[in-house]
Scaffold this active site. Sequence first.
Site, PDB file in Angstrom:
ATOM      1  N   CYS A 168       0.876  -1.166   0.000  1.00  0.00           N
ATOM      2  CA  CYS A 168       0.000   0.000   0.000  1.00  0.00           C
ATOM      3  C   CYS A 168       0.918   1.222   0.000  1.00  0.00           C
ATOM      4  CB  CYS A 168      -0.983  -0.037   1.164  1.00  0.00           C
ATOM      5  SG  CYS A 168      -0.267  -0.405   2.778  1.00  0.00           S
ATOM      6  N   THR A 169       0.632   2.248   0.781  1.00  0.00           N
ATOM      7  CA  THR A 169       1.520   3.403   0.833  1.00  0.00           C
ATOM      8  C   THR A 169       2.653   3.179   1.822  1.00  0.00           C
ATOM      9  OG1 THR A 169      -0.129   4.999   0.067  1.00  0.00           O
ATOM     10  CG2 THR A 169       1.657   5.858   1.412  1.00  0.00           C
TER      11      THR A 169
END
Length: 247
Positions: free
Chosen positions: A137-138
């Site tokens: 994800c981030t």
Amino acid sequence: MPALIDGTFNSREVAGLPLASGGVVAGGVLYRSDALAAVTDAGAATIAHSLIGTVVDFRADAEREQAPDRLPEHVDVVRFPMLDGAVRDSGRAERAVPSLAAVYAHLLDTHGADFAAVGRLVARPADPARPAVLVHCTAGKDRTGVAVALVLDAVGTARDAIVTDYLATAANLAGAWADGMRRRIEAAGMPLTPELDELLAGTTRPAIESVFAHVDAGGGAAEYLLRHGLSAPDLDALRSRLTSPGR
């Protein structure tokens, strides 16, 4: 521990973790990371020469557009958008900052089919020559952390080992990554409270244990994935691919 992929902070192979019944999590199957937007030439070469053939991206559209991944052409990207970043709306004065446990409960309640699909991708790789899956994800912390915890728990990984792998993320993000995120939050005019700081870059034992408690209420991680679309043969294949007798 240095990141596996140059240009990332939180990339690593998920392997060697002990299984509750003996043996270990097999290598060359599952990897996890933060976003791959700043991957260097050396990092891209690492991916290109690895067994990674599929990348699962949990980021929302806005996150991907702001920081598109840098990947070799042969890698297949599968997207399961979840949340608009861990701090979505949390800077608004009228809203309380959600706890990590609340974020994880939301993910489990709303993305069961996506988590089951991840299990299927790991169980049945599309490219036998490059059968490993990297999920990110981030930050590689919350959406990725829940997905990895579910897959590991479903195949019988010792829970203390899952917790240890999850907790390693906070140390990996400390420093440049976390400081950069804090500057972005402050530039947006959000007050950087301890609660928001934990949401940005923290990992806690109670948070990941809340995932276990959530799925245990319905029979465990394997049952959770089966209930949301993973088939029994898929689960068998997942266990076969991810477990090894070790030495």
